[in-house]
Design a protein around this motif. Structure first.
Motif, PDB file in Angstrom:
ATOM      1  N   PHE A 305       0.848  -1.188   0.000  1.00 33.78           N
ATOM      2  CA  PHE A 305       0.000   0.000   0.000  1.00 33.78           C
ATOM      3  C   PHE A 305       0.889   1.246   0.000  1.00 33.78           C
ATOM      4  N   GLY A 306       0.970   1.903  -1.138  1.00 33.75           N
ATOM      5  CA  GLY A 306       1.827   3.074  -1.251  1.00 33.75           C
ATOM      6  C   GLY A 306       3.279   2.749  -1.513  1.00 33.75           C
ATOM      7  N   GLU A 307       3.603   1.464  -1.726  1.00 32.97           N
ATOM      8  CA  GLU A 307       4.994   1.047  -1.948  1.00 32.97           C
ATOM      9  C   GLU A 307       5.885   1.688  -0.883  1.00 32.97           C
ATOM     10  N   SER A 308       5.471   1.528   0.378  1.00 37.28           N
ATOM     11  CA  SER A 308       5.953   2.465   1.391  1.00 37.28           C
ATOM     12  C   SER A 308       6.479   1.809   2.656  1.00 37.28           C
ATOM     13  N   PHE A 309       7.118   2.667   3.466  1.00 30.99           N
ATOM     14  CA  PHE A 309       7.448   2.317   4.843  1.00 30.99           C
ATOM     15  C   PHE A 309       6.139   2.260   5.640  1.00 30.99           C
ATOM     16  N   SER A 310       6.146   1.498   6.716  1.00 27.41           N
ATOM     17  CA  SER A 310       4.966   1.481   7.582  1.00 27.41           C
ATOM     18  C   SER A 310       5.324   2.096   8.936  1.00 27.41           C
ATOM     19  N   PHE A 311       5.975   1.304   9.812  1.00 26.54           N
ATOM     20  CA  PHE A 311       6.423   1.841  11.095  1.00 26.54           C
ATOM     21  C   PHE A 311       7.598   0.998  11.577  1.00 26.54           C
ATOM     22  N   ASP A 312       8.266   1.454  12.603  1.00 26.48           N
ATOM     23  CA  ASP A 312       9.480   0.811  13.088  1.00 26.48           C
ATOM     24  C   ASP A 312       9.244  -0.661  13.429  1.00 26.48           C
ATOM     25  N   TYR A 313      10.145  -1.499  12.958  1.00 21.86           N
ATOM     26  CA  TYR A 313      10.176  -2.942  13.227  1.00 21.86           C
ATOM     27  C   TYR A 313       9.031  -3.718  12.571  1.00 21.86           C
ATOM     28  N   ASP A 314       8.276  -3.073  11.725  1.00 22.92           N
ATOM     29  CA  ASP A 314       7.217  -3.777  10.986  1.00 22.92           C
ATOM     30  C   ASP A 314       7.811  -4.242   9.664  1.00 22.92           C
ATOM     31  N   LEU A 315       8.325  -5.464   9.655  1.00 21.68           N
ATOM     32  CA  LEU A 315       9.033  -5.986   8.481  1.00 21.68           C
ATOM     33  C   LEU A 315       8.549  -7.395   8.150  1.00 21.68           C
ATOM     34  N   PRO A 316       7.300  -7.523   7.701  1.00 22.71           N
ATOM     35  CA  PRO A 316       6.792  -8.843   7.322  1.00 22.71           C
ATOM     36  C   PRO A 316       7.537  -9.381   6.106  1.00 22.71           C
ATOM     37  N   ASN A 317       7.766 -10.667   6.087  1.00 26.37           N
ATOM     38  CA  ASN A 317       8.577 -11.264   5.025  1.00 26.37           C
ATOM     39  C   ASN A 317       7.778 -11.628   3.780  1.00 26.37           C
ATOM     40  N   ASP A 318       6.502 -11.963   3.950  1.00 24.70           N
ATOM     41  CA  ASP A 318       5.700 -12.438   2.825  1.00 24.70           C
ATOM     42  C   ASP A 318       4.833 -11.352   2.207  1.00 24.70           C
ATOM     43  N   LEU A 319       4.644 -10.229   2.893  1.00 26.92           N
ATOM     44  CA  LEU A 319       3.797  -9.154   2.403  1.00 26.92           C
ATOM     45  C   LEU A 319       4.590  -7.937   1.946  1.00 26.92           C
ATOM     46  N   CYS A 320       5.881  -7.943   2.166  1.00 24.84           N
ATOM     47  CA  CYS A 320       6.678  -6.743   1.908  1.00 24.84           C
ATOM     48  C   CYS A 320       6.686  -6.372   0.431  1.00 24.84           C
ATOM     49  N   TYR A 321       6.996  -5.118   0.171  1.00 29.69           N
ATOM     50  CA  TYR A 321       7.087  -4.640  -1.212  1.00 29.69           C
ATOM     51  C   TYR A 321       8.547  -4.667  -1.676  1.00 29.69           C
ATOM     52  N   THR A 322       9.415  -4.061  -0.882  1.00 26.76           N
ATOM     53  CA  THR A 322      10.865  -4.140  -1.137  1.00 26.76           C
ATOM     54  C   THR A 322      11.183  -4.019  -2.629  1.00 26.76           C
ATOM     55  N   GLU A 323      10.744  -2.907  -3.197  1.00 24.42           N
ATOM     56  CA  GLU A 323      10.938  -2.661  -4.625  1.00 24.42           C
ATOM     57  C   GLU A 323      12.425  -2.615  -4.975  1.00 24.42           C
ATOM     58  N   THR A 324      12.777  -3.190  -6.097  1.00 25.01           N
ATOM     59  CA  THR A 324      14.165  -3.180  -6.547  1.00 25.01           C
ATOM     60  C   THR A 324      14.706  -1.758  -6.582  1.00 25.01           C
ATOM     61  N   CYS A 325      13.917  -0.810  -7.064  1.00 25.77           N
ATOM     62  CA  CYS A 325      14.354   0.581  -7.153  1.00 25.77           C
ATOM     63  C   CYS A 325      14.681   1.166  -5.783  1.00 25.77           C
ATOM     64  N   ALA A 326      14.013   0.696  -4.734  1.00 26.17           N
ATOM     65  CA  ALA A 326      14.289   1.215  -3.396  1.00 26.17           C
ATOM     66  C   ALA A 326      15.678   0.797  -2.931  1.00 26.17           C
ATOM     67  N   SER A 327      16.063  -0.448  -3.197  1.00 27.12           N
ATOM     68  CA  SER A 327      17.418  -0.890  -2.837  1.00 27.12           C
ATOM     69  C   SER A 327      18.461  -0.149  -3.668  1.00 27.12           C
ATOM     70  N   ILE A 328      18.140   0.113  -4.922  1.00 27.57           N
ATOM     71  CA  ILE A 328      19.043   0.905  -5.759  1.00 27.57           C
ATOM     72  C   ILE A 328      19.188   2.309  -5.170  1.00 27.57           C
ATOM     73  N   GLY A 329      18.077   2.900  -4.762  1.00 25.89           N
ATOM     74  CA  GLY A 329      18.129   4.216  -4.123  1.00 25.89           C
ATOM     75  C   GLY A 329      18.927   4.195  -2.834  1.00 25.89           C
ATOM     76  N   LEU A 330      18.859   3.098  -2.102  1.00 25.36           N
ATOM     77  CA  LEU A 330      19.637   2.968  -0.869  1.00 25.36           C
ATOM     78  C   LEU A 330      21.136   3.003  -1.168  1.00 25.36           C
ATOM     79  N   VAL A 331      21.545   2.389  -2.267  1.00 20.55           N
ATOM     80  CA  VAL A 331      22.952   2.435  -2.680  1.00 20.55           C
ATOM     81  C   VAL A 331      23.347   3.866  -3.040  1.00 20.55           C
ATOM     82  N   PHE A 332      22.475   4.571  -3.772  1.00 18.04           N
ATOM     83  CA  PHE A 332      22.752   5.979  -4.077  1.00 18.04           C
ATOM     84  C   PHE A 332      22.999   6.761  -2.788  1.00 18.04           C
ATOM     85  N   TRP A 333      22.096   6.567  -1.828  1.00 22.42           N
ATOM     86  CA  TRP A 333      22.168   7.308  -0.561  1.00 22.42           C
ATOM     87  C   TRP A 333      23.441   6.952   0.208  1.00 22.42           C
ATOM     88  N   ALA A 334      23.729   5.665   0.324  1.00 23.44           N
ATOM     89  CA  ALA A 334      24.921   5.233   1.060  1.00 23.44           C
ATOM     90  C   ALA A 334      26.181   5.824   0.434  1.00 23.44           C
TER      91      ALA A 334
END
Length: 639
Positions: A305-334
């Motif tokens: 929903f919203g391809e988004s963060f939810s809240f702290d420590y809410d990291l479900p494994n089977d429902l997550c979105y974890t878009e490829t572009c988000a990990s790419i953006g994380l590399v940009f940021w790092a």
């Protein structure tokens, strides 16, 4: 500095991008792939240029697919000159030039479909996002080829944007709904030295989150009732990280890719201006993301929903979105955080995302892609449940919203830009990738070569080449996942403990031609556990060796992976997995598994059932679903 990758692991992937992904995506952009939804992206530009007639088709941001393709091509051409590919790219650039309007404006949706709506809906319609991708492609192509045409096109558009936006009475005092222009303008500033681009990026960052909210103003001007924050989740200020001024933001909220692009620009701006308040905001957001909202794979965005963060420590494994572009953006940021503050935590996260959350987004032959990268897949549930329909049990040949495939191509093709940083008398090694870097110290050219079998091998070797002896510092990242790292210079041990600062060991000496450095990074298999507040992983472990996170697949362990458990003292062993991919290492262990057939027809029972011994096999997460499709699981029960 100039960096050339000479690495078995990554050259294979770069070659796949060069030989498979870029040609495949070119066919997709030209609507020549069978059984794949047409992109229409190139045709949109032809229509905008007046080369043919027709209607705009595709997403409002369809132009960005072409820009990311051009950027990937530029990075490939840096080290693999290809006249035919360059000629193809030049024809696209000529097309863009013909499509660009006299005042510099270039966006096919608004040229072809709704010219009267230019700059009328910054919140939703991605004009500045597409402009940012044009700028990034132009900068990359200029550096790769020396050709200015695309750079000039982007400067004309940037100048137009600079005229339209600002604080003067006749200017728009707004900002984009999808961040991208901010980080792109900073790259344009680096390339041209034009301070207007730096100031325009700062303007977009500084205006964000101010009250009264600009999104309300433009919505009112469009004649739509009510404030923007009343339109449901996708129109909330937090969805676009516009809920607060950027320096007041401490927690990651909203669309994860938008957040990553904004945080990247913030860090880059802080590094360039040395503004302490902005720097502190970057540190606050980094801490929240990486200690409370990031998956072990470097995935981001816990809900569809919203391809988004939810809240702290809410990291479900089977429902997550974890878009490829988000990990790419994380590399940009790092990468930008490392330019602001040398600290191994940024290199560690960059490495985690690269080897796991990003590589998983593309199959091993470069022909199919994941948009969503879950940590647990049960194909039957994916097919039957509405809340899991965003999860695909197999990679897809293309997407109607095709942001991830070209984004993957450009990050892999540009990897040489993430390995090192060089300052006046220091060279920092952030990633262990076989490569060669040329840089200057005191006017003298120095070559540093790196040889390694990373991420499988534990040894990284360096050799220095230079004409005259010169003093400079070589700083090497010591990853948090290793212990008992060892360092030698010309065969003599160097104390890491005495020379380490923020996870980098600094070797300052007068270097001679042929000097050798040996770094040993032990790669013990680690049983990773989650913070107690992360309830989805309670009583479970994940396996990691070096930077590689592992997972279980049904093809190796049978169905019902959730019934497998490892004893806490189980011995884990590493074995070759060459049937999966070249040089891959798999993890095997003796485990136990509950047999569902022992239960009969009972749904619930107080009886104790015996578990059956099995030999469990775990494979690198990025390789999953390259054989027979089936279940997949990262977090394993521990007894």
């Amino acid at each position: 500095m100039k960096v050339k990758i000479k690495d078995t692991f990554w050259n294979e992937r770069i070659d796949i991008v060069r030989k498979e992904v870029i040609p495949y995506q070119w066919e997709a952009l030209n609507d020549r792939l069978p059984d794949v939804e047409p992109s229409h992206a190139i045709k949109n530009f032809r229509i905008a240029a007046g080369d043919e007639s027709g209607e705009f088709k595709g997403m409002v941001f369809q132009d960005s697919d072409v820009m990311k393709w051009l950027e990937a091509v530029a990075y490939i051409l840096e080290h693999h000159p290809d006249e035919e590919l360059e000629e193809t790219a030049d024809t696209v650039i000529d097309l863009l030039q013909r499509a660009q309007q006299d005042d510099g404006y270039l966006d096919t949706y608004f040229i072809v479909k709704e010219p009267e709506m230019k700059w009328k809906n910054l919140r939703d319609w991605h004009e500045l996002y597409c402009a940012g991708h044009l700028i990034e492609a132009a900068v990359a192509y200029f550096h790769a080829t020396g050709k200015r045409k695309l750079l000039d096109i982007s400067c004309r558009f940037a100048d137009k944007i600079d005229d339209v936006f600002g604080t003067e009475a006749n200017q728009i005092q707004g900002y984009p709904g999808h961040q991208e222009i901010e980080l792109a303008l900073l790259r344009l500033y680096e390339t041209t030295g034009e301070e207007r681009y730096l100031n325009l990026s700062r303007f977009f960052l500084d205006e964000r989150g101010k009250e009264p909210h600009y999104f309300d103003k433009e919505k009112e001007e469009r004649g739509e009732p009510g404030p923007a924050d009343w339109d449901g989740y996708f129109k909330r200020y937090s969805y676009q990280q516009a809920h607060l001024p950027i320096r007041n933001q401490t927690e990651a909220v909203g669309h994860s890719v938008r957040a990553m692009y904004m945080y990247t620009a913030m860090a880059d701006m802080a590094a360039k201006t040395e503004e302490k308040e902005l720097e502190q905001a970057c540190h606050n957001l980094w801490k929240n993301v990486t200690t409370k909202q990031m998956y072990i794979t470097g995935g981001l965005g816990s809900q569809e929903f919203g391809e988004s963060f939810s809240f702290d420590y809410d990291l479900p494994n089977d429902l997550c979105y974890t878009e490829t572009c988000a990990s790419i953006g994380l590399v940009f940021w790092a990468n930008r955080m490392l330019k602001m503050d040398i600290n191994h935590q940024y290199g560690d996260v960059m490495e985690r995302a690269l080897y796991n959350g990003i590589l998983s987004g593309m199959d091993l032959d470069g022909r199919k892609f994941f948009y969503v990268n879950p940590l647990e897949v049960w194909p039957e549930a994916v097919q039957a449940r509405k809340d899991k329909e965003h999860v695909k049990p197999v990679r897809q040949p293309w997407y109607a919203c095709a942001c991830c495939p070209p984004n993957l191509a450009r990050i892999i093709a540009s990897l040489n830009h993430y390995i090192y940083n060089v300052s006046e008398n220091e060279v920092f090694v952030h990633l262990y990738i076989g490569s060669e870097i040329d840089f200057e110290v005191a006017g003298q050219n120095v070559t540093l070569s790196q040889q390694t079998n990373y991420p499988w091998g534990e040894n990284v070797n360096f050799e220095v080449s230079l004409k005259e002896k010169e003093r400079f510092t070589l700083a090497l990242r010591i990853p948090a996942w290793t212990s008992d790292a060892a360092l030698k210079v010309n065969g003599e041990s160097v104390s890491i403990e005495k020379s380490i600062e923020k996870g980098y060991v600094y070797v300052n000496r007068t270097w001679s031609d042929g000097d050798k450095v040996e770094l040993y990074l032990p790669m013990e298999i680690q049983k990773m556990r989650s913070h107690p507040n992360l309830r989805h992983n309670a009583g479970k472990i994940a396996l990691q060796r070096g930077p590689i996170v592992y997972c279980l697949e049904e093809i190796d362990n049978g169905p019902a992976l959730q019934n497998i458990s490892l004893k806490h003292n189980t011995k884990l062993r590493v074995e070759p997995g060459n049937d999966i991919a070249n040089d891959v290492l798999v993890i095997k262990a003796e485990a136990e598994k509950t047999d569902p057939s022992d239960w009969g027809d009972e749904l619930y029972s107080a009886a104790t059932r015996e578990k059956q011994p099995i030999t469990m096999m775990a494979v690198p997460y990025y390789t999953w679903c390259n054989r027979d499709p089936g279940e997949m699981l990262v977090w394993i029960n521990e007894k």
